[in-house]
Design a protein around this motif. Sequence first.
Motif, mmCIF file in Angstrom:
data_model
loop_
_atom_site.group_PDB
_atom_site.id
_atom_site.type_symbol
_atom_site.label_atom_id
_atom_site.label_comp_id
_atom_site.label_asym_id
_atom_site.label_seq_id
_atom_site.Cartn_x
_atom_site.Cartn_y
_atom_site.Cartn_z
ATOM 1 N N HIS A 188 0.871 -1.183 0.000
ATOM 2 C CA HIS A 188 0.000 0.000 0.000
ATOM 3 C C HIS A 188 0.904 1.229 0.000
ATOM 4 C CE1 HIS A 188 -2.735 2.983 2.009
ATOM 5 N NE2 HIS A 188 -3.515 2.497 1.074
ATOM 6 N N ASP A 233 -7.259 8.510 0.339
ATOM 7 C CA ASP A 233 -5.958 7.860 0.197
ATOM 8 C C ASP A 233 -5.069 8.857 -0.539
ATOM 9 O OD1 ASP A 233 -3.775 6.321 -0.792
ATOM 10 O OD2 ASP A 233 -4.988 4.502 -0.817
ATOM 11 N N ASP A 236 -3.798 6.676 4.338
ATOM 12 C CA ASP A 236 -5.259 6.747 4.400
ATOM 13 C C ASP A 236 -5.675 7.622 5.571
ATOM 14 O OD1 ASP A 236 -5.630 4.988 2.270
ATOM 15 O OD2 ASP A 236 -5.639 3.224 3.575
ATOM 16 N N HIS A 289 -12.779 7.395 3.362
ATOM 17 C CA HIS A 289 -11.450 7.909 3.671
ATOM 18 C C HIS A 289 -10.873 8.529 2.411
ATOM 19 C CE1 HIS A 289 -10.155 4.044 1.831
ATOM 20 N NE2 HIS A 289 -8.950 4.581 1.696
ATOM 21 N N ARG A 302 -1.424 9.894 -2.013
ATOM 22 C CA ARG A 302 -0.149 9.352 -2.482
ATOM 23 C C ARG A 302 0.739 10.474 -2.998
ATOM 24 N NH1 ARG A 302 -1.526 3.307 -4.320
ATOM 25 N NH2 ARG A 302 -2.952 3.001 -2.565
HETATM 26 ZN ZN ZN Z 1 -5.473 3.388 0.869
#
Ligand code: ZN
Length: 278
Positions: free
Chosen positions: A171, A253, A175, A251, A255
């Motif tokens: 991952h 996420d 999050d 949520h 990145r």
């Molecule tokens: Zn995630």
Amino acid sequence: MKYAKLSNFIVATLMAVASTNLAQAVDLSGTASQGGMLWGKVAAGTKVSLDGEPVKVGLEGNFVIGFGRDAGPEAKLALLHADGTAEEQVIEVKKRHFDVEQVDGLPPKTVTPPPEWHERRVKETGMVREARSVATDQLDWLAGFVRPAEGRFSGFYGSQRILNGVPRSPHYGLDIAGPIGRPIVAPAGGIVRLAVPDFLLEGGIVIIDHGFGVTSTLFHMNSVDVEKGQSVKQGEQIGTIGKTGRASGPHVDWRVNWGNVRLDPILLIEPEPMKGPF
Ligand SMILES: [Zn+2]
């Protein structure tokens, strides 16, 4: 001081291998670890490369480099000065521990996605790759980052699950859990390169180009409030938390990439205080 905002960051551990006055030749701040990003500064006109690959350097000598989850233990930073002299130094990239969870005894599932699913994924991942492939001249990455939403951290960069002995890909996001509709803000300023409400896995997705190859990607948004090509400021609302795409609960996420290198967003904000219109 230009880097005052970054004063809380761990100063990179540097080991000089050659030459003189290294401390003056390059200034580095940030986290020299797996998933970390370093802000660098050299004299204008200096060329920089990392492990043999050229690094983009701004007119005033600013540059950024980053290290992936499995990077290390050392990276070579080479400088070629305007006067033709060269030097090199080794950056020690600190190893980190990432959670690996073994899950055994799962009933083997045979999921055969329909062909149109596959085609759509190829198209979507291509769009993501393209949005992250540019290294523009913006310097928005220079000012640092704020967290994109208020909420509990519910998933971390680098964690991995091994299902019935088969390792899944790690991952790569941070999050942040919160109720549907809570604002998501731009972690740093930049240009919106991708804004789509309904990717198969990511759901509502926005990619912001902060310059020099540094991008933020945000997933699972309930609403996408920006458009491709739009300029955003740090802290400006770009959408809201949702559970669109493949998400078990609401949520966002988040990145961060440096080109193809996936960085750990948490290293960019901790221990920075929360900001934004919450
Ligand atoms: Zn995630």
